[in-house]
Design an enzyme around this catalytic site. Structure first.
Site, PDB file in Angstrom:
ATOM      1  CG  ASN A   7      -1.842   1.215   1.242  1.00 29.55           C
ATOM      2  OD1 ASN A   7      -1.444   2.313   0.832  1.00 29.55           O
ATOM      3  ND2 ASN A   7      -3.063   1.051   1.709  1.00 29.55           N
ATOM      4  CD  GLU A  34      -4.797   4.278   0.901  1.00 26.30           C
ATOM      5  OE1 GLU A  34      -5.349   5.396   0.829  1.00 26.30           O
ATOM      6  OE2 GLU A  34      -4.261   3.836   1.943  1.00 26.30           O
ATOM      7  CE1 TYR A 116      -6.863   0.740   1.468  1.00 22.74           C
ATOM      8  CE2 TYR A 116      -8.147   1.989  -0.113  1.00 22.74           C
ATOM      9  CZ  TYR A 116      -7.508   1.902   1.097  1.00 22.74           C
ATOM     10  OH  TYR A 116      -7.523   2.974   1.957  1.00 22.74           O
ATOM     11  CG  ASP A 166      -4.742  -1.847   3.557  1.00 24.66           C
ATOM     12  OD1 ASP A 166      -5.137  -2.471   4.571  1.00 24.66           O
ATOM     13  OD2 ASP A 166      -4.659  -0.598   3.517  1.00 24.66           O
ATOM     14  CG  ASN A 168      -8.162  -0.800   5.833  1.00 25.54           C
ATOM     15  OD1 ASN A 168      -7.373  -0.244   6.603  1.00 25.54           O
ATOM     16  ND2 ASN A 168      -8.480  -0.295   4.657  1.00 25.54           N
ATOM     17  CG  ASP A 266       0.163   5.283   5.886  1.00 26.99           C
ATOM     18  OD1 ASP A 266       0.231   4.740   4.759  1.00 26.99           O
ATOM     19  OD2 ASP A 266      -0.828   5.938   6.249  1.00 26.99           O
TER      20      ASP A 266
END
Length: 276
Positions: A7, A34, A116, A166, A168, A266
């Site tokens: 990401n 992203e 994502y 990702d 999440n 990040d």
DNA sequence: ATGGTCGCCCGGCGA
């Protein structure tokens, strides 16, 4: 075959960091999340010059996924099936979060799904605890359910495939430095973890947990408050392998070192090697 | 940890 997920939090801001990492890590395939770019503005020539085939599924400003590959790709598809199943017609045309391609290896091929998953915050619930229809959290859980249906269809083929990206999602307490800070968060609350467990129950192997028992292993650290310096992270980027792909797994690593460089994402890359 | 920082692209949203 080395396959990675990263990401990058914006392709424009991450050109140097991504280029340096590609040069150092030399993955055969990378799924990106992203990219925050429309397809026309993605700097595809730069990565083609590095020897990669570039397939993007972008949108303006937010989200966006891509695949870079040094190996031939076949049957590229963008978006999850059943966009209308979101309860919002054509929702998946608005949010670019999913891409699939078959990577042709020397002896065998592997279907690679780059994803994502929606963040899902804030968590807005009805008095009975169910997500409010149309809320961010409702969107996350519905997207999760559609991902599971896609996984179920791929599992039925009994071929090597993997879902990477990702998610999440913090699978368990040991996947966060401070799990109590995340109890009510969409990344960790029970309904989210139940959706992840339901997906895993189709027969996936979590590649990282299959290859290491090391503690405090994370893939994301907030930019704020020196989170990385305190290793105050969470493990939310995952490689889930079908049984046929898991049989070929030889390694899985998280490239934590990229987070300490200048202008980092990040998130950090995670990768697997498959004997395929 | 409903943000102290980023990235998007130009004021505020999303993570």
């Amino acid at each position: 075959m080395k396959i990675a997920s990263f990401n990058i939090n914006g392709i424009k801001a991450r050109m140097d960091a991504l280029t340096d990492w590609l040069t150092e890590a030399e993955p055969d395939v990378v799924v990106l999340q992203e990219i925050k770019s429309v397809d026309e503005n993605f700097p595809r020539e730069h990565f083609e010059d590095m020897g990669y085939i570039v397939e993007t599924h972008g949108q303006k400003s937010f989200n966006g996924v891509a695949i870079l590959s040094k190996l031939p790709l076949e049957d590229i598809t963008r978006g999850l099936p059943d966009a209308a199943g979101m309860g919002r017609e054509g929702a998946d045309d608005i949010e670019a979060r999913y891409i699939e391609a078959t990577v042709m290896g020397a002896r065998n091929s592997v279907r690679v799904c780059g994803l994502y998953l929606p963040n899902g915050n804030p968590v807005d619930l009805n008095p009975d605890g169910t997500p409010i229809e149309g809320s961010k959290y409702d969107f996350k859980l519905k997207w999760f359910a559609r991902l599971e249906e896609r996984a179920r269809a791929l599992m039925a083929l009994e071929q090597p495939f993997l879902m990477a990206g990702d998610f999440n999602l913090i699978p368990q307490a040991e996947d966060a430095k401070r799990p109590d800070a995340w109890r009510e968060d969409a990344l960790f609350r029970p309904q989210s973890r139940a959706a992840f467990r339901s997906l895993m129950a189709l027969g996936f192997t979590d590649a990282l947990r299959a290859t290491t028992s090391a503690p405090e292993v994370y893939t994301f650290w907030d930019y704020q408050a020196g989170a990385f310096d305190r290793n105050d992270g969470i493990r939310i980027d995952h490689f889930l392998l079908s049984p046929q792909a898991a049989d070929c797994l030889t390694d899985c690593q998280i490239d934590v070192f990229t987070r300490a460089k200048t202008k980092p994402s990040d998130h950090v890359p995670i990768w697997v090697t498959l004997d395929i």
